[in-house]
Design an enzyme around this catalytic site. Sequence first.
Site, short mmCIF file in Angstrom:
data_model
loop_
_atom_site.label_atom_id
_atom_site.label_comp_id
_atom_site.label_asym_id
_atom_site.label_seq_id
_atom_site.Cartn_x
_atom_site.Cartn_y
_atom_site.Cartn_z
N PRO A 1 0.82 -1.21 0.00
CG PRO A 1 -0.58 -1.44 1.84
CD PRO A 1 0.66 -1.98 1.22
CE1 TYR A 2 3.81 6.93 -2.16
CE2 TYR A 2 1.86 7.27 -3.52
CZ TYR A 2 3.02 7.75 -2.96
OH TYR A 2 3.42 9.03 -3.19
#
Length: 106
Positions: A36-37
């Site tokens: 996740p970013y």
Amino acid sequence: MPGAVALTLESTRIDCHSWPTHAPAGLATPRAQKLPYVNVQLTGDRLAAEQKLELIQRITKVFVDVLGKDPATTFIVIQEIDPENWGVHGTSVALRREARARGEKL
């Protein structure tokens, strides 16, 4: 971008993306997974370091608790953008705020 989520308000934008299943150099994970970013963009007053840390901790906790993501590979980026550099409805947020302060309806 497939798998991307965006939430935009007049002065805040939050983008969530998943990096490919291969990790950036030096960030290999024991199992293949999407990393996740989260990019949080804010206008207005600058946040204190403590506020930024709290945002990072809480957003990371949501990804861990809800999606089972590894906090070691969950990336949170906070960008503070000058209101003059954020446009909406054909004008800058700075000008919209000035108009609101004068009592003008937008």
